[in-house]
Motif scaffolding. Sequence first.
Motif, short mmCIF file in Angstrom:
data_model
loop_
_atom_site.label_atom_id
_atom_site.label_comp_id
_atom_site.label_asym_id
_atom_site.label_seq_id
_atom_site.Cartn_x
_atom_site.Cartn_y
_atom_site.Cartn_z
N THR A 156 0.52 -6.07 -17.72
CA THR A 156 0.51 -5.83 -19.17
C THR A 156 0.05 -4.12 -19.70
N LEU A 157 0.24 -3.62 -18.72
CA LEU A 157 0.15 -2.00 -18.93
C LEU A 157 -1.01 -1.56 -19.95
N PRO A 158 -2.23 -2.12 -19.31
CA PRO A 158 -3.23 -1.66 -20.40
C PRO A 158 -3.48 -0.22 -20.41
N THR A 159 -4.48 0.22 -21.02
CA THR A 159 -5.25 1.50 -21.00
C THR A 159 -5.23 2.10 -19.68
N LEU A 160 -5.36 3.57 -19.90
CA LEU A 160 -5.46 4.22 -18.39
C LEU A 160 -6.67 3.83 -17.68
N PRO A 161 -7.83 3.94 -18.54
CA PRO A 161 -8.96 3.50 -17.57
C PRO A 161 -9.04 2.31 -16.99
N VAL A 162 -8.41 1.00 -17.72
CA VAL A 162 -8.51 -0.18 -17.19
C VAL A 162 -7.40 -0.21 -16.18
N ILE A 163 -6.45 0.54 -16.17
CA ILE A 163 -5.43 0.24 -15.09
C ILE A 163 -5.88 0.81 -13.96
N ILE A 164 -6.72 2.17 -14.04
CA ILE A 164 -7.16 2.75 -12.89
C ILE A 164 -8.05 1.90 -12.21
N VAL A 165 -8.69 1.00 -12.77
CA VAL A 165 -9.83 0.22 -12.01
C VAL A 165 -8.91 -1.01 -11.34
N PHE B 263 0.87 -1.18 -0.01
CA PHE B 263 0.04 -0.09 -0.19
C PHE B 263 0.77 1.28 -0.04
N VAL B 264 1.76 1.32 1.00
CA VAL B 264 2.64 2.58 1.18
C VAL B 264 3.48 2.58 0.08
N GLY B 265 4.11 1.55 -0.37
CA GLY B 265 5.03 1.76 -1.76
C GLY B 265 4.02 2.08 -3.01
N MET B 266 3.22 1.82 -3.38
CA MET B 266 2.09 1.93 -4.41
C MET B 266 1.77 3.38 -4.20
N ALA B 267 1.35 3.85 -2.94
CA ALA B 267 0.72 5.17 -2.84
C ALA B 267 2.02 6.26 -3.12
N ASN B 268 3.07 5.98 -2.65
CA ASN B 268 4.29 6.72 -2.93
C ASN B 268 4.70 6.84 -4.40
N TYR B 269 4.83 5.80 -5.06
CA TYR B 269 5.06 5.58 -6.27
C TYR B 269 4.16 6.03 -7.69
N LEU B 270 3.10 5.77 -7.46
CA LEU B 270 1.98 5.68 -8.38
C LEU B 270 2.01 7.17 -9.04
N THR B 271 2.02 8.22 -8.54
CA THR B 271 2.15 9.57 -9.30
C THR B 271 3.38 9.23 -10.30
N ILE B 272 4.56 8.98 -9.78
CA ILE B 272 5.70 8.95 -10.89
C ILE B 272 5.38 7.75 -11.88
N PHE B 273 4.53 6.81 -11.27
CA PHE B 273 4.22 5.80 -12.57
C PHE B 273 3.09 6.35 -13.63
N PHE B 274 2.00 7.18 -13.29
CA PHE B 274 1.42 7.50 -13.98
C PHE B 274 1.76 8.69 -15.00
N ASN B 275 2.82 9.36 -14.32
CA ASN B 275 3.63 10.66 -15.04
C ASN B 275 4.39 9.95 -16.02
N THR B 276 5.17 8.92 -15.84
CA THR B 276 6.28 8.45 -16.59
C THR B 276 5.55 7.47 -17.72
N GLN B 277 4.70 6.65 -17.25
CA GLN B 277 4.05 5.35 -18.24
C GLN B 277 2.86 6.28 -19.22
N TYR B 278 2.14 7.22 -18.71
CA TYR B 278 0.98 7.71 -19.33
C TYR B 278 1.22 9.13 -19.61
N GLY B 279 2.36 9.72 -19.27
CA GLY B 279 2.45 11.07 -19.86
C GLY B 279 1.76 12.31 -18.95
N LEU B 280 0.88 11.93 -18.07
CA LEU B 280 0.25 12.98 -17.24
C LEU B 280 1.00 13.86 -16.46
N SER B 281 0.33 15.28 -16.53
CA SER B 281 0.85 16.16 -15.75
C SER B 281 1.07 15.90 -14.33
#
Length: 412
Positions: free
Chosen positions: A295-304, A226-244
Motif C-alpha cells: 500500500t506504500l504508506p508513509t515513511l515511518p509506517v513502512i519502516i516499522v 533478506f538479501v534481496g531486500m537488503a540490497n534493494y532497500l536503498t534504491i527503494f527509499f531513494n526512489t519512492q520517498y526521495g531520500l538522499s
Amino acid sequence: MDRKSFMKSGHSPSLFSAFLYFDMSFMVWSLLGPLAVIIMSDFQMDAAQKANLVALPVLGGSILRLVLGYLTDVIGPKRTGQLGLLLTMVPLVWGWKFVDSLNELYIVALMLGIAGASFAAALPLASRWYPPKYQGLAMGIAGAGNSGTVFSTLFANRIAAHYGTWHVVFGLALIPIALVFIVFTILAKDSPNQPAPRKLSDYGRVLNQRDTWVFCALYCVTFGGFVGMANYLTIFFNTQYGLSPVRAADFATVCVIAGSLFRPVGGWLADRVGGIRMLMGLYAIVAIMMACISTLPTLPVIIVLLFIGMMALGMGNGSVFQLVPQRFQNEIGIVTGIVGAAGGLGGYFLPKILGNLKLSTGTYTPGFLILSGVALVCVVLIFVIQGAWKKTWIGSGGKARVDASMPDSIAS
C-alpha cells in the motif's frame, strides 16, 4: 540452554572464524546495494538496470555456492574459506582501479558473488563441530554473519560521499578482507568429524530427494527475501520517498539490522519449539507485512513494517538451517551449497521483480503483492509436507531428531 555445555560441545575459535568470514564476506557481497544510488550519477540507469546491478552479485553467489559446497566436502571448510577470501579480493581490486563502463561494472557485480558463496564454507565449518541439539544455535551464530550487510548500508555511501568517488569504497574493503584472512587462517580448524569425500554421483542422489527441493524453496524465500531486500532497500527509499543516498542507506540499515540480529534467535527458538511451528508462523508474518507494504504508506509506517518483515525473514533463515543439518548430516557441505544457491536465486529475482514491475507499472505495489503471495505458498507447502516429516525424521512437536536406528536413506 546450558551455556557451558554449548561452549564445551564444539570449537569456539572455529565458530567465531565462521562468523567473521561470513560477516565480512557479506559486507563485500552487498556493497553495490547502497552504492547503486551514487553510481547512477556516473552511469545513467533506469529502474530495471539498477535492479540488475544489485541482483547480479546474488546470482554470482548462487552459482559459486555449489562450487564451494563441493570443495568444502573435498578439501575441508577451512581451505575452502581461505580460497574464497583470496578470490574475493579480485573484484575489489577491479572495482577500485579499473571499472570505467556499466558493462564492466556488471562483470564486477557478478564476481562479487565469490563473497556471497562464503555461506557454503562458513556454515559447515561451524556445524560439524556441534551435536544435533545445538545445531540451530551454532548455525544461527555463524549465519548471523549476514549482519555484514549493515556495514555496507551504514558506511559505503558515507565513504563515497567523503572521498567524492565510489571507487575508493572497493579499495578500502580490501583491508578487512585481508585481516579476516589472517585471523581465519590462525583460528579456524576443521572438525575431526569430517565426512569422507563423496563422488559427484553421490550428490546427484541428494538432488533426487524431495526434501532437498523443499528446503531450497523455503530458503529461497527467507534468505532470498533478506538479501534481496537488503540490497534493494536503498534504491527503494531513494526512489519512492526521495531520500538522499546516505539517508536512504541509513533507513535500509535499520531494517537490515532486524534481519541480521534475529537470525540466531530463529535458530534458538526452532531448537526449543520446533522448526515447523516457527517457519509457518514466520512465513505468515512475512506475507502480512509484504501485503501491508504494497500500500506504500508513509515513511515511518513502512519502516516499522519492513523492520518486522526483515526480522521474520532473518529468524526464518535460522529456522530453516536448524532443520537442514539434522536431515542431511553427512552431506551438509553440498546440501548447504545447494540450499544456499536456491536462497541466492531468491535474492536475485526479488530486485528484478520490484525493479521491472516498477518500470512497467510505475509503482512498487504489484511487486510487493507478489512477494506476499509467495510467502503464503510457503505456509501451504509446510502444512502439506509436515505429516511426512513427522513420520520420518521430526518429532511430533515439530522438533528435529536424529535417531541412530533410522535408516541411512533418512538419517543421511
